[in-house]
Design an enzyme around this catalytic site. Structure first.
Site, PDB file in Angstrom:
ATOM      1  N   ASN A  82       4.321   2.864  -3.550  1.00 32.75           N
ATOM      2  CA  ASN A  82       3.142   2.116  -3.129  1.00 32.75           C
ATOM      3  C   ASN A  82       3.188   1.859  -1.608  1.00 32.75           C
ATOM      4  O   ASN A  82       3.991   1.061  -1.128  1.00 32.75           O
ATOM      5  CB  ASN A  82       3.108   0.786  -3.898  1.00 32.75           C
ATOM      6  CG  ASN A  82       1.868  -0.024  -3.603  1.00 32.75           C
ATOM      7  OD1 ASN A  82       1.332   0.041  -2.505  1.00 32.75           O
ATOM      8  ND2 ASN A  82       1.428  -0.783  -4.587  1.00 32.75           N
TER       9      ASN A  82
ATOM     10  N   ASP B  95       8.730  -5.181  -8.598  1.00 33.19           N
ATOM     11  CA  ASP B  95       7.634  -5.133  -9.540  1.00 33.19           C
ATOM     12  C   ASP B  95       6.898  -6.459  -9.424  1.00 33.19           C
ATOM     13  O   ASP B  95       7.516  -7.514  -9.290  1.00 33.19           O
ATOM     14  CB  ASP B  95       8.146  -4.927 -10.969  1.00 33.19           C
ATOM     15  CG  ASP B  95       7.062  -4.363 -11.864  1.00 33.19           C
ATOM     16  OD1 ASP B  95       6.494  -3.313 -11.522  1.00 33.19           O
ATOM     17  OD2 ASP B  95       6.762  -4.983 -12.909  1.00 33.19           O
TER      18      ASP B  95
ATOM     19  N   GLY C 221      -4.894  -4.524  -4.528  1.00 31.23           N
ATOM     20  CA  GLY C 221      -4.772  -5.039  -5.899  1.00 31.23           C
ATOM     21  C   GLY C 221      -5.704  -6.219  -6.159  1.00 31.23           C
ATOM     22  O   GLY C 221      -6.909  -6.164  -5.882  1.00 31.23           O
TER      23      GLY C 221
ATOM     24  N   LYS D 155      -0.368 -12.504   5.565  1.00 34.62           N
ATOM     25  CA  LYS D 155       0.065 -12.343   4.167  1.00 34.62           C
ATOM     26  C   LYS D 155       1.584 -12.281   4.080  1.00 34.62           C
ATOM     27  O   LYS D 155       2.182 -12.860   3.179  1.00 34.62           O
ATOM     28  CB  LYS D 155      -0.581 -11.086   3.544  1.00 34.62           C
ATOM     29  CG  LYS D 155      -0.209 -10.912   2.076  1.00 34.62           C
ATOM     30  CD  LYS D 155      -0.864  -9.717   1.388  1.00 34.62           C
ATOM     31  CE  LYS D 155      -0.363  -9.563  -0.039  1.00 34.62           C
ATOM     32  NZ  LYS D 155      -0.806  -8.343  -0.721  1.00 34.62           N
TER      33      LYS D 155
ATOM     34  N   ARG E 129       5.610 -11.602  -2.499  1.00 37.35           N
ATOM     35  CA  ARG E 129       6.515 -10.511  -2.095  1.00 37.35           C
ATOM     36  C   ARG E 129       7.356 -10.957  -0.901  1.00 37.35           C
ATOM     37  O   ARG E 129       8.548 -10.654  -0.812  1.00 37.35           O
ATOM     38  CB  ARG E 129       5.676  -9.266  -1.738  1.00 37.35           C
ATOM     39  CG  ARG E 129       6.513  -8.055  -1.329  1.00 37.35           C
ATOM     40  CD  ARG E 129       5.699  -6.774  -1.306  1.00 37.35           C
ATOM     41  NE  ARG E 129       5.121  -6.507  -2.606  1.00 37.35           N
ATOM     42  CZ  ARG E 129       3.838  -6.740  -2.925  1.00 37.35           C
ATOM     43  NH1 ARG E 129       2.985  -7.186  -2.020  1.00 37.35           N
ATOM     44  NH2 ARG E 129       3.407  -6.516  -4.146  1.00 37.35           N
TER      45      ARG E 129
HETATM   46  P1  IMP Z   1       3.134  -2.808  -9.470  1.00 42.14           P
HETATM   47  O1  IMP Z   1       4.179  -3.806  -9.117  1.00 42.14           O
HETATM   48  O2  IMP Z   1       2.980  -1.758  -8.415  1.00 42.14           O
HETATM   49  O3  IMP Z   1       3.287  -2.267 -10.859  1.00 42.14           O
HETATM   50  O4  IMP Z   1       1.757  -3.588  -9.399  1.00 42.14           O
HETATM   51  C1  IMP Z   1       1.220  -4.287 -10.474  1.00 42.14           C
HETATM   52  C2  IMP Z   1      -0.219  -4.621 -10.220  1.00 42.14           C
HETATM   53  O5  IMP Z   1      -0.291  -5.780  -9.405  1.00 42.14           O
HETATM   54  C3  IMP Z   1      -1.051  -3.551  -9.532  1.00 42.14           C
HETATM   55  O6  IMP Z   1      -2.342  -3.590 -10.075  1.00 42.14           O
HETATM   56  C4  IMP Z   1      -1.053  -3.987  -8.099  1.00 42.14           C
HETATM   57  O7  IMP Z   1      -2.218  -3.561  -7.420  1.00 42.14           O
HETATM   58  C5  IMP Z   1      -1.033  -5.492  -8.250  1.00 42.14           C
HETATM   59  N1  IMP Z   1      -0.343  -6.083  -7.109  1.00 42.14           N
HETATM   60  C6  IMP Z   1       0.944  -5.883  -6.736  1.00 42.14           C
HETATM   61  N2  IMP Z   1       1.210  -6.565  -5.613  1.00 42.14           N
HETATM   62  C7  IMP Z   1       0.066  -7.209  -5.287  1.00 42.14           C
HETATM   63  C8  IMP Z   1      -0.286  -8.052  -4.209  1.00 42.14           C
HETATM   64  O8  IMP Z   1       0.499  -8.357  -3.298  1.00 42.14           O
HETATM   65  N3  IMP Z   1      -1.550  -8.523  -4.224  1.00 42.14           N
HETATM   66  C9  IMP Z   1      -2.455  -8.206  -5.196  1.00 42.14           C
HETATM   67  N4  IMP Z   1      -2.186  -7.410  -6.207  1.00 42.14           N
HETATM   68  C10 IMP Z   1      -0.925  -6.910  -6.246  1.00 42.14           C
END
Ligand code: IMP
Length: 191
Positions: free
Chosen positions: A10, A69, A149, A170, A176
């Protein structure tokens, strides 16, 4: 500081975490080590999926690495979408995911939610985890053009959505960022 691989595909996560890392901190990404595949995420918790991604990269490529994650947990939906955040509406489409969530909450008063990030570090074959949680509320509509996201519907204590924050803001306050700070503190104290 050790040299580590950041086990993610990502680019948004790479950009955010890179802004926070000290200059003497060398991270490689998956392309640098010849990993071009989707990382496995087969479990039912954020902690397990984070660990699974890091373990896969550490074992397959014999490197020290960290993965992360993240999930959005909505109180009125018993923590949904949680571990299913990425695929909530079926595919990895952020707009569809947000639309589904907004629809589910249409008549719900309790808008409390939190983002949770779990970073897993595998260092010298030992696993460590660092958690970052940011509390907020789910707005009634999408607002803001930054971030990614669910950011446009995640409302912070000051009333702005996360997508109204530029990236340098942010990375001061996000879920994060909180987990990453714990990772950096840990690595800074290694002998
Ligand atoms: P993953 O950790 O990449 O599996 O993300 C899980 C989901 O949460 C995805 O739909 C991402 O777009 C969303 N996501 C992860 N980090 C963020 C963030 O910092 N802000 C908003 N959405 C997030």
């Amino acid at each position: 500081m050790p040299s580590l691989v950041f086990a993610t595909n990502n680019p948004n996560k790479i950009k955010e975490i890179s802004l926070q890392l000290p200059a003497d901190f060398h991270i490689k990404n998956l392309i640098d080590i010849g990993c071009n595949e989707e990382l496995p995420e087969t479990h039912h918790t954020i902690e397990e999926n984070s660990a699974e991604k890091a373990t896969f990269v550490a074992k397959t490529f014999r490197v020290d690495c960290f993965s992360e994650d993240t999930g959005l947990e909505v109180e009125a939906l018993n923590g949904e979408p949680g571990v299913d955040s990425a695929h909530y509406a079926g595919d990895r489409d952020a707009n569809k995911n947000m639309d589904k969530l907004l629809k589910k909450l249409e008549t719900v008063e309790n808008r409390n939610a939190q983002f949770k990030t779990v970073i897993t570090l595998i260092y010298k074959e030992v696993q460590y985890q660092f958690v970052g949680i940011l509390k907020g509320k789910i707005g009634k509509e999408k607002k803001g053009n930054y971030g990614f996201g669910y950011d446009p519907i995640f409302v912070l204590a000051d009333g702005r959505t996360m997508a109204e924050l530029m990236i340098d803001e942010k990375v001061q306050i996000s879920h994060r960022a909180i987990a990453t700070k714990k990772l950096i503190d840990f690595l800074s104290n290694l002998d």
